[in-house]
Design a protein around this motif. Structure first.
Motif, PDB file in Angstrom:
ATOM      1  N   ARG A 176       0.823  -1.206   0.000  1.00  0.00           N
ATOM      2  CA  ARG A 176       0.000   0.000   0.000  1.00  0.00           C
ATOM      3  C   ARG A 176       0.855   1.254   0.000  1.00  0.00           C
ATOM      4  N   ALA A 177       1.940   1.239   0.764  1.00  0.00           N
ATOM      5  CA  ALA A 177       2.811   2.421   0.847  1.00  0.00           C
ATOM      6  C   ALA A 177       3.513   2.691  -0.481  1.00  0.00           C
ATOM      7  N   VAL A 178       3.934   1.641  -1.182  1.00  0.00           N
ATOM      8  CA  VAL A 178       4.593   1.838  -2.479  1.00  0.00           C
ATOM      9  C   VAL A 178       3.609   2.394  -3.498  1.00  0.00           C
ATOM     10  N   LEU A 179       2.406   1.888  -3.505  1.00  0.00           N
ATOM     11  CA  LEU A 179       1.406   2.405  -4.438  1.00  0.00           C
ATOM     12  C   LEU A 179       1.105   3.872  -4.176  1.00  0.00           C
ATOM     13  N   GLN A 180       1.001   4.240  -2.906  1.00  0.00           N
ATOM     14  CA  GLN A 180       0.775   5.648  -2.568  1.00  0.00           C
ATOM     15  C   GLN A 180       1.965   6.502  -3.018  1.00  0.00           C
ATOM     16  N   PHE A 181       3.164   5.958  -2.861  1.00  0.00           N
ATOM     17  CA  PHE A 181       4.396   6.646  -3.278  1.00  0.00           C
ATOM     18  C   PHE A 181       4.363   6.951  -4.773  1.00  0.00           C
ATOM     19  N   LEU A 182       3.951   5.986  -5.591  1.00  0.00           N
ATOM     20  CA  LEU A 182       3.916   6.182  -7.029  1.00  0.00           C
ATOM     21  C   LEU A 182       2.735   7.054  -7.463  1.00  0.00           C
ATOM     22  N   ALA A 183       1.568   6.798  -6.865  1.00  0.00           N
ATOM     23  CA  ALA A 183       0.361   7.503  -7.293  1.00  0.00           C
ATOM     24  C   ALA A 183       0.382   8.981  -6.937  1.00  0.00           C
ATOM     25  N   SER A 184       1.147   9.362  -5.939  1.00  0.00           N
ATOM     26  CA  SER A 184       1.201  10.768  -5.523  1.00  0.00           C
ATOM     27  C   SER A 184       2.265  11.569  -6.274  1.00  0.00           C
ATOM     28  N   ALA A 185       3.009  10.909  -7.172  1.00  0.00           N
ATOM     29  CA  ALA A 185       4.092  11.582  -7.901  1.00  0.00           C
ATOM     30  C   ALA A 185       3.604  12.072  -9.260  1.00  0.00           C
ATOM     31  N   GLU A 186       4.313  13.056  -9.801  1.00  0.00           N
ATOM     32  CA  GLU A 186       3.991  13.589 -11.124  1.00  0.00           C
ATOM     33  C   GLU A 186       4.789  12.887 -12.226  1.00  0.00           C
ATOM     34  N   ARG A 187       6.015  12.458 -11.897  1.00  0.00           N
ATOM     35  CA  ARG A 187       6.896  11.849 -12.909  1.00  0.00           C
ATOM     36  C   ARG A 187       7.514  10.543 -12.373  1.00  0.00           C
ATOM     37  N   PRO A 188       6.687   9.619 -11.915  1.00  0.00           N
ATOM     38  CA  PRO A 188       7.251   8.373 -11.372  1.00  0.00           C
ATOM     39  C   PRO A 188       7.810   7.478 -12.479  1.00  0.00           C
ATOM     40  N   VAL A 189       8.777   6.648 -12.104  1.00  0.00           N
ATOM     41  CA  VAL A 189       9.375   5.679 -13.022  1.00  0.00           C
ATOM     42  C   VAL A 189       9.611   4.379 -12.261  1.00  0.00           C
ATOM     43  N   ILE A 190       9.344   3.267 -12.924  1.00  0.00           N
ATOM     44  CA  ILE A 190       9.724   1.948 -12.406  1.00  0.00           C
ATOM     45  C   ILE A 190      10.967   1.511 -13.165  1.00  0.00           C
TER      46      ILE A 190
END
Length: 627
Positions: free
Chosen positions: A266-280
């Motif tokens: 859940r914390a990782v998803l929140q980390f990605l979803a709250s970003a403007e320019r996330p990358v995996i």
């Protein structure tokens, strides 16, 4: 963006699903023939003919039933140390062993053959180790490479090191001098566990037959648990034929794969979803876990871009709109720029090697990042600590993440912003990786045109292997992988890998096209294996870029200003003629127009083919066109 992802909170079981069968677009399971250790007999009742029922008799006439004779005790089969090792290897999925045979491990060869493990003789132990490593990287299942004493182990070393850097499961079994001769500078003696074992994940030497189960069990767990890698076992020659007690059990138990906790997911998803320019940033751990489809689902649900680690360009289909290229050598500037601009970086199943991280510059100082891996990086000089470190198998993590997201609601404005950014970055990457179609009028072939032809002609499930050398820059820049598990390249940068890796891939997938791409320097190091390909009847195609020099080293010489070409110019080799001398097909191509028909003929042939491509020495890199 809402404060948290909303939707029903899944149960722990939802967050940690069991592993279903692999999706159809994941790397295929190996297709080697299965050979039973012992012949299986039908039950006796099935084999016997039905006897006629006896006539009914009066009770007083019934005869006393004759007592049944006790069955003769079946003696337990005698198991030697060599056979025990082989049975344990077979039990954990080994189907192939690659070797140059030596007198120090004849008892092991007998055991492997008896256990139904296919033994492939190679022309050099280095090639044997490359084949075993490629098998592990391609299938996720270990293979064996075998060498005799110090001389064989020394030749295996390059493949052991490659397996460690690639995180590929592999067993290196090395014959040792007899125990009575240890420590006396015996013929070809060295402390193998201490010397070559330093390159492996784990190394040990069996000194007493009774120690065999523990040594083998530890090697299995070291090679196959957590981050996979090579395990080395040194076995003195005189132990292999000693017998073990009949009740000696095989210990092949391994701990379960690590699983992310629901709150971590859940914390990782929140980390990605709250970003403007996330990358995996996705690496070999995703391929090893056979979970590329789940990675694509996660990227689509969040609208997050995916960049592959170096030489892991097949981690997701390259035609997908969220794929933004492969990091490292050969990548256009847009890839590094996108990584540097990421305001949230999820490093998934990736070791952040020197090449993938552009000289340890990614993650940058102050950049927010999270690491999910079966063996997360505990600490490294110059690397700032991640916001979160999650000890988890990639498949378990991704499937838990996708399950949670399927019931979640994302803020539309954030999704739209990410979508627009990703579309612009994808367009920039596509523009930077398109091949210049301007006709080439110079000597030899145009390397970019050659790679474009390969992509156009090869089926999507073709397996491509590469060696080390500047030719690989064009592969990295221009070849589009459309299915996961279709590329084998050594992150160790080892020369000589391409052809042996292709042979291993062709043994596993005899129904698929397999193409090895190499430079003349690297190909010459293992070209004796052309005969191995012929003998094993595998239809590999080797494409050799020939500029008659060690081009990468010459490039570095010129960059540092020496420019003298010290030890980098090579003489001509007729690789096509060598191929023909080994029983394969050999073709030389001197122009762009000649490559496609040569490639199509090679793919249709019933024999291995070497295609020698003349290459102008002026070609150095995709960004430095020949003039």
């Amino acid at each position: 963006m809402t404060e948290e992802l909303t939707g029903d909170r899944p149960t722990d079981q939802d967050a940690q699903p069991t592993e279903p069968e692999a999706a159809t677009d994941e790397p295929e399971a190996a297709t080697e023939p299965t050979v039973e250790t012992e012949p299986t007999l039908e039950p006796e009742a099935v084999l016997a003919e039905r006897e006629p029922e006896p006539e009914a008799v009066a009770p007083e006439q019934e005869a006393e039933p004759e007592p049944k004779a006790a069955p003769e005790p079946v003696p337990e089969p005698i198991r030697t140390v060599g056979r025990y090792i082989a049975d344990a290897m077979r039990a954990v999925g080994v189907r192939y062993a690659f070797t140059v045979p030596g007198e120090s491990f004849l008892g092991l060869l007998d055991g492997l053959d008896g256990a139904g493990i296919r033994i492939v003789a190679t022309r050099h132990e280095g090639a044997a180790a490359f084949m075993a490593e490629a098998h592990g990287q391609l299938t996720g299942r270990p293979a064996i490479c075998i060498g005799t004493r110090a001389v064989g182990a020394a030749n295996l070393a390059i493949g052991i090191h490659t397996a460690r850097q690639d995180s590929s499961p592999m067993f290196a079994l090395v014959g040792q001098v007899e125990r009575a001769f240890l420590g006396r500078e015996a013929f070809q003696e060295v402390d193998q566990a201490a010397t070559f074992g330093g390159l492996a994940t784990h190394a040990a030497e069996i000194r007493q037959a009774a120690d065999t189960p523990d040594v083998v069990a530890t090697a299995i767990r070291s090679a196959l648990s957590g981050r996979p890698g090579p395990a080395l076992i040194s076995v003195p020659e005189d132990i292999l034929d000693e017998t073990l007690p009949p009740d000696t059990a095989l210990d092949t138990a391994r701990p379960p794969s690590p699983r992310a906790e629901p709150d971590e997911v859940r914390a990782v998803l929140q980390f990605l979803a709250s970003a403007e320019r996330p990358v995996i940033l996705a690496g070999g751990g995703v391929l090893r876990a056979r979970t590329s489809t789940d990675l694509v689902k996660l990227a689509e649900l969040l609208d997050v871009a995916v960049i592959a680690g170096w030489r892991r360009g097949d981690v997701v289909p390259n035609d997908h709109e969220l794929y933004l290229g492969m990091a490292g050598y050969g990548s256009p500037a847009a890839v590094r720029e996108r990584l540097e601009r990421a305001d949230a970086l999820l490093v998934l199943g990736c070791r952040l090697s020197e090449i993938t991280s552009f000289g340890y510059r990614i993650p940058a100082d102050g950049q927010r990042w999270v690491h999910v891996d079966v063996e997360p990086i505990a600490g490294r000089d110059g690397l700032q600590a991640p916001l979160m470190t999650i000890h988890s198998d990639a498949r378990v993590f991704l499937r838990a993440a996708v399950t949670r997201l399927q019931g979640a609601v994302l803020e539309a404005a954030g999704v739209d912003a990410r979508r627009a950014t990703n579309a612009a970055d994808r367009a920039a990457w596509v523009a930077a990786t398109e091949v210049d179609e301007t006709p080439w009028g110079g000597p030899g072939v145009h390397p970019g045109h050659t790679i474009a032809t390969l992509r156009r002609v090869l089926p999507d499930d073709a397996i491509v292997t590469t060696d080390a050398g500047n030719f690989g820059l064009w592969v990295a820049r221009h070849f589009r992988f459309r299915r996961p598990g279709t590329f084998l390249g050594p992150t160790s940068g080892a020369m000589g890998y391409g052809l042996p890796a292709a042979i291993a891939a062709a043994l596993v997938h005899r129904d698929r096209a397999v193409v090895a791409i190499a430079g003349d320097g690297g190909f010459a190091m293992t070209m004796a294996e052309v005969e191995t390909a012929v003998r094993e009847n595998v239809r590999v195609v080797a494409v050799v870029f020939d500029n008659e020099r060690y081009g990468t080293i010459r490039m570095h010489q010129e960059r540092r200003g020496s420019g003298q070409g010290i030890a980098t110019d090579l003489g001509p080799i007729d690789f096509a003629a060598i191929a023909r001398a080994c029983g394969a097909r050999g073709v030389r191509v001197d122009t762009d127009a000649g490559f496609e028909p040569a490639l199509r003929q090679a793919l249709a042939s019933d024999r291995p083919t070497v295609i020698q491509l003349a290459l102008d020495r002026a070609w150095v890199a995709p960004d430095q066109p020949a003039t």
